[in-house]
Design a protein around this motif. Structure first.
Motif, PDB file in Angstrom:
ATOM      1  N   VAL A  10       0.849  -1.190   0.000  1.00 32.84           N
ATOM      2  CA  VAL A  10       0.000   0.000   0.000  1.00 32.84           C
ATOM      3  C   VAL A  10       0.886   1.242   0.000  1.00 32.84           C
ATOM      4  CG1 VAL A  10      -1.775   1.275   1.238  1.00 32.84           C
ATOM      5  CG2 VAL A  10      -1.797  -1.230   1.250  1.00 32.84           C
ATOM      6  N   ARG A  11       0.679   2.086  -1.011  1.00 30.62           N
ATOM      7  CA  ARG A  11       1.450   3.317  -1.078  1.00 30.62           C
ATOM      8  C   ARG A  11       0.837   4.356  -0.154  1.00 30.62           C
ATOM      9  NH1 ARG A  11       1.765   3.499  -7.655  1.00 30.62           N
ATOM     10  NH2 ARG A  11       3.433   1.970  -7.930  1.00 30.62           N
ATOM     11  N   SER A  12       1.682   5.061   0.508  1.00 32.45           N
ATOM     12  CA  SER A  12       1.187   6.091   1.414  1.00 32.45           C
ATOM     13  C   SER A  12       0.675   7.281   0.617  1.00 32.45           C
ATOM     14  CB  SER A  12       2.310   6.544   2.351  1.00 32.45           C
ATOM     15  OG  SER A  12       3.287   7.270   1.629  1.00 32.45           O
ATOM     16  N   GLU A  13      -0.174   8.048   1.259  1.00 31.78           N
ATOM     17  CA  GLU A  13      -0.717   9.243   0.612  1.00 31.78           C
ATOM     18  C   GLU A  13       0.401  10.223   0.271  1.00 31.78           C
ATOM     19  OE1 GLU A  13      -3.858  12.831   1.663  1.00 31.78           O
ATOM     20  OE2 GLU A  13      -4.036  10.893   2.665  1.00 31.78           O
ATOM     21  N   THR A  14       1.405  10.283   1.123  1.00 32.10           N
ATOM     22  CA  THR A  14       2.530  11.192   0.880  1.00 32.10           C
ATOM     23  C   THR A  14       3.297  10.805  -0.374  1.00 32.10           C
ATOM     24  OG1 THR A  14       2.779  11.601   3.249  1.00 32.10           O
ATOM     25  CG2 THR A  14       4.660  12.133   1.839  1.00 32.10           C
ATOM     26  N   SER A  15       3.565   9.506  -0.541  1.00 29.38           N
ATOM     27  CA  SER A  15       4.316   9.060  -1.719  1.00 29.38           C
ATOM     28  C   SER A  15       3.511   9.269  -2.995  1.00 29.38           C
ATOM     29  CB  SER A  15       4.718   7.593  -1.575  1.00 29.38           C
ATOM     30  OG  SER A  15       3.588   6.748  -1.581  1.00 29.38           O
ATOM     31  N   GLU A  16       2.194   9.065  -2.933  1.00 33.31           N
ATOM     32  CA  GLU A  16       1.347   9.286  -4.104  1.00 33.31           C
ATOM     33  C   GLU A  16       1.354  10.766  -4.490  1.00 33.31           C
ATOM     34  OE1 GLU A  16      -0.225   7.378  -6.183  1.00 33.31           O
ATOM     35  OE2 GLU A  16       0.376   5.525  -5.200  1.00 33.31           O
ATOM     36  N   THR A  17       1.284  11.619  -3.482  1.00 31.35           N
ATOM     37  CA  THR A  17       1.320  13.059  -3.749  1.00 31.35           C
ATOM     38  C   THR A  17       2.647  13.456  -4.372  1.00 31.35           C
ATOM     39  OG1 THR A  17      -0.152  13.497  -1.881  1.00 31.35           O
ATOM     40  CG2 THR A  17       1.147  15.350  -2.710  1.00 31.35           C
ATOM     41  N   PHE A  18       3.727  12.887  -3.860  1.00 37.42           N
ATOM     42  CA  PHE A  18       5.056  13.191  -4.396  1.00 37.42           C
ATOM     43  C   PHE A  18       5.166  12.751  -5.856  1.00 37.42           C
ATOM     44  CE2 PHE A  18       9.420  11.857  -5.310  1.00 37.42           C
ATOM     45  CZ  PHE A  18      10.087  13.066  -5.108  1.00 37.42           C
ATOM     46  N   ARG A  19       4.665  11.553  -6.156  1.00 34.88           N
ATOM     47  CA  ARG A  19       4.715  11.046  -7.526  1.00 34.88           C
ATOM     48  C   ARG A  19       3.913  11.948  -8.465  1.00 34.88           C
ATOM     49  NH1 ARG A  19       5.891   5.620  -8.511  1.00 34.88           N
ATOM     50  NH2 ARG A  19       4.133   5.439  -9.947  1.00 34.88           N
ATOM     51  N   PHE A  20       2.751  12.382  -7.993  1.00 39.80           N
ATOM     52  CA  PHE A  20       1.921  13.269  -8.812  1.00 39.80           C
ATOM     53  C   PHE A  20       2.642  14.590  -9.085  1.00 39.80           C
ATOM     54  CE2 PHE A  20      -0.967  16.940  -8.774  1.00 39.80           C
ATOM     55  CZ  PHE A  20      -1.660  16.709  -9.957  1.00 39.80           C
ATOM     56  N   LEU A  21       3.220  15.175  -8.041  1.00 42.05           N
ATOM     57  CA  LEU A  21       3.918  16.451  -8.203  1.00 42.05           C
ATOM     58  C   LEU A  21       5.132  16.311  -9.114  1.00 42.05           C
ATOM     59  CD1 LEU A  21       3.748  17.870  -4.558  1.00 42.05           C
ATOM     60  CD2 LEU A  21       2.389  18.556  -6.548  1.00 42.05           C
ATOM     61  N   LEU A  22       5.809  15.173  -9.023  1.00 45.63           N
ATOM     62  CA  LEU A  22       6.966  14.938  -9.885  1.00 45.63           C
ATOM     63  C   LEU A  22       6.539  14.859 -11.351  1.00 45.63           C
ATOM     64  CD1 LEU A  22       9.987  14.386 -10.096  1.00 45.63           C
ATOM     65  CD2 LEU A  22       9.493  11.945  -9.780  1.00 45.63           C
ATOM     66  N   LYS A  23       5.457  14.133 -11.612  1.00 53.46           N
ATOM     67  CA  LYS A  23       4.948  14.035 -12.985  1.00 53.46           C
ATOM     68  C   LYS A  23       4.501  15.404 -13.494  1.00 53.46           C
ATOM     69  CE  LYS A  23       3.318   9.241 -12.550  1.00 53.46           C
ATOM     70  NZ  LYS A  23       2.126   8.361 -12.502  1.00 53.46           N
ATOM     71  N   LEU A  24       3.845  16.153 -12.616  1.00 53.18           N
ATOM     72  CA  LEU A  24       3.383  17.487 -13.002  1.00 53.18           C
ATOM     73  C   LEU A  24       4.564  18.388 -13.345  1.00 53.18           C
ATOM     74  CD1 LEU A  24       1.011  19.462 -13.288  1.00 53.18           C
ATOM     75  CD2 LEU A  24       1.287  20.022 -10.862  1.00 53.18           C
ATOM     76  N   ALA A  25       5.627  18.302 -12.548  1.00 55.40           N
ATOM     77  CA  ALA A  25       6.815  19.121 -12.798  1.00 55.40           C
ATOM     78  C   ALA A  25       7.444  18.778 -14.143  1.00 55.40           C
ATOM     79  CB  ALA A  25       7.826  18.927 -11.669  1.00 55.40           C
ATOM     80  N   VAL A  26       7.467  17.492 -14.480  1.00 53.23           N
ATOM     81  CA  VAL A  26       8.036  17.069 -15.766  1.00 53.23           C
ATOM     82  C   VAL A  26       7.207  17.619 -16.922  1.00 53.23           C
ATOM     83  CG1 VAL A  26       8.493  15.085 -17.250  1.00 53.23           C
ATOM     84  CG2 VAL A  26       9.138  15.007 -14.836  1.00 53.23           C
ATOM     85  N   VAL A  27       5.882  17.545 -16.790  1.00 58.62           N
ATOM     86  CA  VAL A  27       4.997  18.060 -17.839  1.00 58.62           C
ATOM     87  C   VAL A  27       5.193  19.563 -18.016  1.00 58.62           C
ATOM     88  CG1 VAL A  27       2.593  18.473 -18.478  1.00 58.62           C
ATOM     89  CG2 VAL A  27       3.275  16.241 -17.586  1.00 58.62           C
ATOM     90  N   VAL A  28       5.240  20.289 -16.898  1.00 54.94           N
ATOM     91  CA  VAL A  28       5.433  21.741 -16.962  1.00 54.94           C
ATOM     92  C   VAL A  28       6.780  22.074 -17.597  1.00 54.94           C
ATOM     93  CG1 VAL A  28       5.760  23.823 -15.576  1.00 54.94           C
ATOM     94  CG2 VAL A  28       3.900  22.241 -15.033  1.00 54.94           C
ATOM     95  N   LEU A  29       7.807  21.321 -17.233  1.00 56.96           N
ATOM     96  CA  LEU A  29       9.141  21.542 -17.797  1.00 56.96           C
ATOM     97  C   LEU A  29       9.132  21.362 -19.313  1.00 56.96           C
ATOM     98  CD1 LEU A  29      12.199  21.989 -17.413  1.00 56.96           C
ATOM     99  CD2 LEU A  29      12.419  19.517 -17.078  1.00 56.96           C
ATOM    100  N   ILE A  30       8.461  20.325 -19.778  1.00 55.81           N
ATOM    101  CA  ILE A  30       8.386  20.069 -21.220  1.00 55.81           C
ATOM    102  C   ILE A  30       7.616  21.185 -21.919  1.00 55.81           C
ATOM    103  CG2 ILE A  30       7.417  18.529 -22.971  1.00 55.81           C
ATOM    104  CD1 ILE A  30       8.042  16.203 -21.061  1.00 55.81           C
ATOM    105  N   LEU A  31       6.482  21.577 -21.334  1.00 57.34           N
ATOM    106  CA  LEU A  31       5.679  22.643 -21.939  1.00 57.34           C
ATOM    107  C   LEU A  31       6.459  23.951 -22.014  1.00 57.34           C
ATOM    108  CD1 LEU A  31       2.167  22.047 -20.319  1.00 57.34           C
ATOM    109  CD2 LEU A  31       2.796  21.708 -22.706  1.00 57.34           C
ATOM    110  N   ARG A  32       7.100  24.331 -20.912  1.00 55.90           N
ATOM    111  CA  ARG A  32       7.839  25.599 -20.873  1.00 55.90           C
ATOM    112  C   ARG A  32       9.056  25.586 -21.793  1.00 55.90           C
ATOM    113  NH1 ARG A  32       7.510  29.480 -16.697  1.00 55.90           N
ATOM    114  NH2 ARG A  32       9.711  29.844 -17.141  1.00 55.90           N
ATOM    115  N   SER A  33       9.675  24.447 -21.935  1.00 53.41           N
ATOM    116  CA  SER A  33      10.902  24.373 -22.721  1.00 53.41           C
ATOM    117  C   SER A  33      10.651  24.261 -24.214  1.00 53.41           C
ATOM    118  CB  SER A  33      11.749  23.181 -22.258  1.00 53.41           C
ATOM    119  OG  SER A  33      12.110  23.304 -20.903  1.00 53.41           O
ATOM    120  N   PHE A  34       9.566  23.575 -24.600  1.00 52.12           N
ATOM    121  CA  PHE A  34       9.404  23.234 -26.010  1.00 52.12           C
ATOM    122  C   PHE A  34       8.095  23.704 -26.646  1.00 52.12           C
ATOM    123  CE2 PHE A  34      12.089  19.912 -24.051  1.00 52.12           C
ATOM    124  CZ  PHE A  34      13.262  20.161 -24.757  1.00 52.12           C
TER     125      PHE A  34
END
Length: 269
Positions: A10-34
């Motif tokens: 069972v993944r903790s709520e904290t780890s799920e939130t971290f994974r979501f924020l990490l994915k969001l950061a990657v998407v934002v980075l791609i959008l801003r860069s390209f």
């Protein structure tokens, strides 16, 4: 009987939130860069088209990609890839020379191999004058982010009991018919009468529309920008998505509405 069924941890709520924020950061980075990146206007050098407090989107794919397409200029892209030369008249965001080290927005006036010269406030492109027609004065109310000091005492006026800034305005028309408005406040020899500039290969010549209040390719760094390398060009201005006159306060959300310059939202280039 032994239970052979394996249960997933069972993944903790904290780890799920971290994974979501990490994915969001990657998407934002791609959008801003390209794809698209936001840009805010900090100075009056591009008046009358751009005001202090304007926020706009810059498209990143028009001229190719270089290290300056990435946050903080991370050197992951060698030189420039998928590169193309801006069209004359484009409003572009680029990285200033190293001695200044920040992003700048100006209008492209000259392309590689061409010549530029200012004579009595008129731009000469390859030896021919760019037509410059006097039109109605540009006026703007004095606000928090454009006060009397920025305007300059000779240009402060009062209309209907409201203090405004009033500048002489002109329309320039480039070869091919593309036109835009510029300001020319006074006769300033170092800005209105220059030597002949020959633009090197792989570079462009940029100018601010507020001709007497712009550090651009007419001047070397740190006073200006000099010739701008194509690999320093980050993108093309596309559309205003917000504008504020500077009277908003973060702790008073209702002022965000009253300070917004709604008529400027959605203006394209």
């Amino acid at each position: 009987m032994a239970n052979d069924v394996k249960t997933k941890p069972v993944r903790s709520e904290t780890s799920e939130t971290f994974r979501f924020l990490l994915k969001l950061a990657v998407v934002v980075l791609i959008l801003r860069s390209f794809i698209f990146a936001p840009f805010s206007i900090p100075s009056e050098s591009m008046l009358p088209r751009l005001l202090i407090g304007d926020y706009l989107f810059v498209s990143k794919w028009n001229y190719g990609y270089s290290r300056w397409s990435l946050p903080a200029g991370i050197p992951l892209i060698p030189g420039r890839i998928f590169g193309s030369t801006p069209t004359r008249g484009d409003v572009v965001v680029f990285r200033a020379p190293e001695v200044l080290d920040h992003d700048v927005i100006k209008r492209v006036i000259g392309l590689p191999g061409e010549t530029i010269q200012m004579r009595q406030g008129t731009v000469y492109l390859n030896g021919k004058a760019i037509p410059k027609l006097r039109i109605a004065d540009f006026t703007i109310p004095l606000t928090e982010n454009f006060n009397a000091e920025k305007c300059g005492a000779p240009f402060v006026d009062v209309v209907a009991n409201v203090q405004i800034c009033r500048y002489p305005r002109f329309r320039e028309t480039l070869p091919g018919g593309r036109s835009y408005e510029v300001l020319d406040q006074a006769e300033l020899p170092d800005r209105d009468d220059t030597g002949l500039y020959t633009i090197p290969a792989g570079h462009i010549f940029v100018m601010g529309d507020n001709r007497d209040d712009s550090g651009d390719s007419r001047f070397p760094a740190p006073q200006g920008m000099g010739y701008v390398p194509l690999e320093n060009v980050e993108g093309k201005a596309v559309v205003n998505f917000f504008s504020t006159d500077g009277n908003a306060e973060w702790l008073k959300p209702w002022t965000w509405v009253s300070a917004a310059r709604w008529s400027r939202i959605g203006e394209g280039f």
